[in-house]
Scaffold this motif. Structure first.
Motif, short mmCIF file in Angstrom:
data_model
loop_
_atom_site.label_atom_id
_atom_site.label_comp_id
_atom_site.label_asym_id
_atom_site.label_seq_id
_atom_site.Cartn_x
_atom_site.Cartn_y
_atom_site.Cartn_z
N ARG A 1 0.51 -1.17 0.20
CA ARG A 1 -0.34 0.26 -0.30
C ARG A 1 0.37 1.05 -0.48
O ARG A 1 1.88 1.33 0.48
N ALA A 2 0.01 2.59 -0.16
CA ALA A 2 1.27 3.63 -0.41
C ALA A 2 -0.01 5.00 -0.56
O ALA A 2 -0.74 4.37 -1.16
N TRP A 3 -0.20 5.73 0.15
CA TRP A 3 -0.55 6.60 0.23
C TRP A 3 0.29 8.32 0.73
O TRP A 3 0.98 8.52 1.14
N VAL A 4 -0.43 9.32 0.11
CA VAL A 4 0.38 10.63 -0.02
C VAL A 4 -0.61 12.26 0.92
O VAL A 4 -1.83 11.43 0.15
N PHE A 5 -1.16 12.75 1.75
CA PHE A 5 -1.38 13.25 2.12
C PHE A 5 -1.79 14.49 0.69
O PHE A 5 -0.97 15.17 0.42
N ALA A 6 -3.14 14.73 0.90
CA ALA A 6 -3.47 15.74 0.10
C ALA A 6 -2.94 16.72 0.29
O ALA A 6 -2.04 18.07 -0.96
N PRO A 7 -3.16 17.86 1.40
CA PRO A 7 -3.16 19.07 2.05
C PRO A 7 -1.35 19.11 2.20
O PRO A 7 -0.84 17.69 2.81
N PRO A 8 -0.77 19.96 2.46
CA PRO A 8 0.48 20.52 2.29
C PRO A 8 1.21 20.35 3.94
O PRO A 8 -0.37 20.43 5.47
N VAL A 9 2.15 19.33 4.57
CA VAL A 9 2.58 18.87 6.28
C VAL A 9 3.51 19.62 5.62
O VAL A 9 4.33 19.70 5.69
N THR A 10 3.71 20.32 7.37
CA THR A 10 4.67 21.28 8.89
C THR A 10 5.61 20.21 8.91
O THR A 10 4.47 19.61 9.35
N PRO A 11 6.67 20.17 8.60
CA PRO A 11 7.25 19.55 10.09
C PRO A 11 7.07 19.28 11.02
O PRO A 11 7.49 18.13 11.38
N ALA A 12 6.07 20.30 12.12
CA ALA A 12 6.06 19.86 13.49
C ALA A 12 4.81 18.32 13.49
O ALA A 12 5.25 17.95 14.12
N ARG A 13 3.97 18.64 12.78
CA ARG A 13 2.87 17.70 11.81
C ARG A 13 3.43 16.73 11.46
O ARG A 13 3.83 15.56 12.16
N ALA A 14 4.79 16.84 11.20
CA ALA A 14 5.25 15.11 10.25
C ALA A 14 5.85 14.91 11.43
O ALA A 14 5.71 13.46 12.01
N ARG A 15 5.60 15.44 12.58
CA ARG A 15 7.22 14.87 13.77
C ARG A 15 5.49 14.31 15.00
O ARG A 15 5.46 12.83 15.25
N ARG A 16 4.69 14.65 14.37
CA ARG A 16 3.10 14.34 15.27
C ARG A 16 3.24 13.13 14.76
O ARG A 16 2.93 12.12 15.53
N LEU A 17 2.72 13.12 13.46
CA LEU A 17 2.56 11.33 12.93
C LEU A 17 3.00 10.69 13.00
O LEU A 17 2.22 9.70 13.40
N ALA A 18 4.39 10.48 12.75
CA ALA A 18 5.43 10.01 12.99
C ALA A 18 4.78 9.10 14.74
O ALA A 18 5.30 7.57 14.36
N ALA A 19 5.17 10.29 15.92
CA ALA A 19 5.04 9.36 16.71
C ALA A 19 3.45 9.08 17.11
O ALA A 19 2.99 7.69 17.48
N ASP A 20 1.97 9.39 16.41
CA ASP A 20 1.22 8.64 16.68
C ASP A 20 0.56 7.56 15.80
O ASP A 20 1.06 6.04 16.47
N ALA A 21 2.05 7.04 14.90
CA ALA A 21 2.25 6.24 14.11
C ALA A 21 2.81 4.84 14.23
O ALA A 21 2.81 3.71 14.65
N ALA A 22 3.48 5.83 15.30
CA ALA A 22 4.89 4.12 16.31
C ALA A 22 4.04 3.97 17.35
O ALA A 22 4.04 2.95 18.12
N ARG A 23 2.06 4.42 17.69
CA ARG A 23 1.87 4.32 18.84
C ARG A 23 0.95 2.66 18.57
O ARG A 23 1.01 1.99 17.20
N GLY A 24 0.94 2.29 20.02
CA GLY A 24 0.52 0.82 19.31
C GLY A 24 0.74 -0.29 19.93
O GLY A 24 2.42 -0.23 20.29
N ARG A 25 1.18 -1.36 18.83
CA ARG A 25 2.17 -2.45 19.09
C ARG A 25 2.85 -2.34 17.50
O ARG A 25 3.30 -3.75 17.46
N CYS A 26 3.76 -1.67 18.02
CA CYS A 26 4.50 -0.81 16.68
C CYS A 26 5.87 -0.62 16.99
O CYS A 26 5.88 -0.19 18.60
#
Length: 208
Positions: free
Chosen positions: A117-142
């Motif tokens: 699978r692959a996807w790219v966000f349509a809205p632009p993403v800032t570095p600050a939001r990207a860090r939050r997205l990375a942290a959120d993705a690492a939660r759970g059984r990861c």
């Protein structure tokens, strides 16, 4: 993964096979040598061997540019199903309500259920939001298995699901937040390596 439009992978493969058959009938090739044998399939490329520096992911459709060879390398088989979704597509949530996609994405599924699978966000993403997205993705059984090789910031994860193990890379390339995943699989041998190669194929297609 949110599915929008669905198209069978067999249709594309059938067109490709018919094209090769027509080429083989035109003549002019040395005996015993076909055009396909003269052009070897490209070898998969790891992130370590790929120049990611300066790469920008376009916030636009890219699925039709993903290499069929890259898809088959990732899955280890010919896909039997293909799905795509685009920015603005409506989809149904597990609770029955509907929402709207804000990304461009696609998936290819092998007969054994493994999906690339692959996807790219349509809205632009800032570095600050990207860090939050990375942290959120690492939660759970990861578990984090890498970072810094797929944009800045970026993160590589190995996650356990009910179906098996899934590997992924997520990264900010320009202002495009790009994600590529592979799995689930029962046997994770070479999973990270295959995921890296899959993500290179995705980035090649999604580069601006």
């Amino acid at each position: 993964m949110r599915g929008g439009r669905r198209a069978s992978g067999a249709g594309r493969l059938g067109v490709a096979a018919a094209t090769l058959a027509l080429v083989g009938c035109t003549g002019g090739e040395p005996a015993g040598q076909s055009p396909a044998s003269q052009v070897p399939a490209p070898e998969p490329t790891s992130l370590a061997a790929y120049d990611v520096a300066g790469a920008v992911a376009a916030r636009a459709p890219f699925c039709d540019r993903v290499s069929p060879t890259g898809i088959e390398h990732a899955l280890g088989d010919v896909p039997e199903a293909h799905e795509e979704h685009a920015n603005g597509d409506r989809f149904r949530l597990p609770d029955g309500s509907r929402s709207v996609s804000h990304e461009y994405g696609c998936s290819w599924t092998a007969p054994d259920g493994t999906a690339a699978r692959a996807w790219v966000f349509a809205p632009p993403v800032t570095p600050a939001r990207a860090r939050r997205l990375a942290a959120d993705a690492a939660r759970g059984r990861c578990t984090r298995v890498g970072s810094g090789d797929f944009g800045k910031p970026s993160v590589a994860l190995r996650c356990r699901t009910e179906e098996g193990v899934e590997s992924s890379w997520r990264g900010l390339l320009g202002d495009g937040w790009l994600t590529c995943t592979l799995g689930p699989v029962d046997d994770p041998v070479r999973l990270e390596e295959r995921t890296e190669e899959w993500c290179v194929a995705v980035l090649e297609a999604a580069r601006a």
